[in-house]
Write an enzyme that holds these catalytic residues in place. Structure first.
Site, PDB file in Angstrom:
ATOM      1  N   ARG A  23     -51.893  39.881 -49.018  1.00 34.29           N
ATOM      2  CA  ARG A  23     -50.426  39.959 -48.919  1.00 34.29           C
ATOM      3  C   ARG A  23     -50.011  41.055 -47.932  1.00 34.29           C
ATOM      4  NH1 ARG A  23     -47.259  36.948 -52.014  1.00 34.29           N
ATOM      5  NH2 ARG A  23     -47.962  36.125 -54.013  1.00 34.29           N
TER       6      ARG A  23
ATOM      7  N   GLY B 140     -69.367  36.279 -53.786  1.00 37.38           N
ATOM      8  CA  GLY B 140     -70.675  36.864 -54.009  1.00 37.38           C
ATOM      9  C   GLY B 140     -71.026  36.774 -55.471  1.00 37.38           C
ATOM     10  N   SER B 141     -70.733  37.855 -56.184  1.00 35.00           N
ATOM     11  CA  SER B 141     -71.109  37.966 -57.593  1.00 35.00           C
ATOM     12  C   SER B 141     -70.540  36.823 -58.434  1.00 35.00           C
ATOM     13  CB  SER B 141     -70.587  39.296 -58.132  1.00 35.00           C
ATOM     14  OG  SER B 141     -70.581  40.269 -57.129  1.00 35.00           O
TER      15      SER B 141
ATOM     16  N   ASP C 223     -72.775  34.711 -51.152  1.00 31.51           N
ATOM     17  CA  ASP C 223     -73.845  35.718 -51.188  1.00 31.51           C
ATOM     18  C   ASP C 223     -75.052  35.119 -51.914  1.00 31.51           C
ATOM     19  OD1 ASP C 223     -72.035  37.501 -50.136  1.00 31.51           O
ATOM     20  OD2 ASP C 223     -72.119  38.922 -51.791  1.00 31.51           O
TER      21      ASP C 223
ATOM     22  N   LYS D 119     -75.837  41.942 -43.975  1.00 38.07           N
ATOM     23  CA  LYS D 119     -74.987  43.140 -43.927  1.00 38.07           C
ATOM     24  C   LYS D 119     -75.693  44.353 -43.328  1.00 38.07           C
ATOM     25  CE  LYS D 119     -72.725  42.185 -48.324  1.00 38.07           C
ATOM     26  NZ  LYS D 119     -71.597  41.484 -47.759  1.00 38.07           N
TER      27      LYS D 119
ATOM     28  N   GLY E 250     -67.616  42.790 -56.276  1.00 34.85           N
ATOM     29  CA  GLY E 250     -68.428  43.043 -57.456  1.00 34.85           C
ATOM     30  C   GLY E 250     -67.635  43.291 -58.725  1.00 34.85           C
TER      31      GLY E 250
ATOM     32  N   GLY F 225     -64.051  39.920 -55.334  1.00 33.81           N
ATOM     33  CA  GLY F 225     -63.467  39.700 -56.659  1.00 33.81           C
ATOM     34  C   GLY F 225     -63.119  38.257 -56.980  1.00 33.81           C
TER      35      GLY F 225
END
Ligand SMILES: O=C(CO)[C@H](O)[C@H](O)COP(=O)(O)O
Length: 290
Positions: free
Chosen positions: A163, A233-234, A22, A79, A151, A212
């Protein structure tokens, strides 16, 4: 599905084994490209900032997206809100390489996802389980990403979703044929795609992990769990040293089975992004879409 869809699926295969980052500015896009990203996701705010700010999150300013498309030679994704087919028409008209129908933005439609078969441009969509993945593929997605919790800097949901999908795939490969229709009914999956997964032991499109991932070890964990690549991303641009962390994550994805290399690239990266527990979230993004 049409010929264009087959082409899009094959095009997406070229991202396999890579990291999609991102980015919110042309400068960040260049850092991502230099670090070895296979594509960038152009957006105004990374998911952790979208969370902090709250309110309604929409498609980014086309001008900002264009400036990122001009800055790099790797594919650029952007997006749209779930169900917002006009935002998708706008991105397609810009010549974007991929559209992400993303739960990170505020859904525009709480019942219907975009009919992606109406578009020439490839789509990537999020999924928490196999039913959701196969529904999005039937609508025309050329690529899936397990949702995780974007995030948060917390990889637990990404692990759970990967999983969950892998477990269903494994079960389908040994399931007696007469049980497939019931599986399709119970998971809300298109029967033809259930048959495909049972016969081939995989989804018909590539599946990246997202949401995450914040460290090289997180990225390698997702690869060892069977994804085809990762979105970050973050985790990169909200860390102390984005440049170094970006290349470390790329290396960890390439050498995901080599703990020595993962250890080496994990040294002295500076502070990671600060994380959130899932229990503390006001709005879990993964529950958006169905
Ligand atoms: O929004 C995305 C996909 O639609 C992101 O690329 C991804 O989920 C990023 O999440 P995070 O900021 O936790 O890395």
């Amino acid at each position: 599905m049409n010929e264009k869809y087959e082409l899009n699926k094959n095009l997406a295969q070229m991202l396999k084994g890579g990291v999609i980052m991102d980015v919110v500015t042309p400068e960040e896009a260049k850092i991502a490209q230099e670090a070895g990203a296979v594509a960038v996701m152009a957006l105004e705010k990374v998911p952790s900032d979208i969370r902090k700010e709250g309110g309604v999150a929409r498609m980014s300013d086309p001008q900002m997206i264009k400036s990122i498309m001009e800055a790099v030679s790797i594919p650029v994704m952007a997006k749209v809100r779930i169900g917002h087919f006009v935002e998708a028409q706008i991105l397609e008209s810009l010549g974007i390489d991929y559209i992400d129908e993303s739960e990170v933005l505020t859904p525009a439609d709480d019942l219907f996802h975009i009919n992606k078969q109406d578009f020439k441009v490839p789509f990537v969509c999020g999924a928490k389980d196999i039913g959701e993945a196969l529904r999005r593929i039937e609508e025309g997605a050329s690529m899936i990403r397990t949702k995780g919790e974007a995030g948060t800097g917390n990889v637990v949901e990404a692990v759970r979703h990967m999983r969950t999908v892998s477990d269903s795939i494994r079960k389908l490969t040994v399931m007696p044929k007469e049980e497939l229709m019931t599986f399709a009914k119970e998971t809300g999956s298109p029967y033809n795609l259930v048959q495909y997964v049972a016969e081939n032991g995989k989804l018909p499109v590539i599946n990246f992990a997202a949401g995450g991932i914040a460290t090289p070890a997180d990225a390698a964990l997702m690869m060892q769990l069977g994804c085809d690549g990762v979105f970050v991303g973050s985790g990169i641009f909200k860390s102390e040293n984005p440049q170094k962390r970006a290349s470390a994550i790329v290396k960890a994805v390439t050498y995901y089975n080599d703990p020595k290399i993962i250890s080496d690239v994990s040294e002295d990266l500076g502070e990671p992004m600060s994380g959130l527990t899932i229990e503390s979230l006001e709005t879990p993004y993964a529950n958006r879409g169905w």
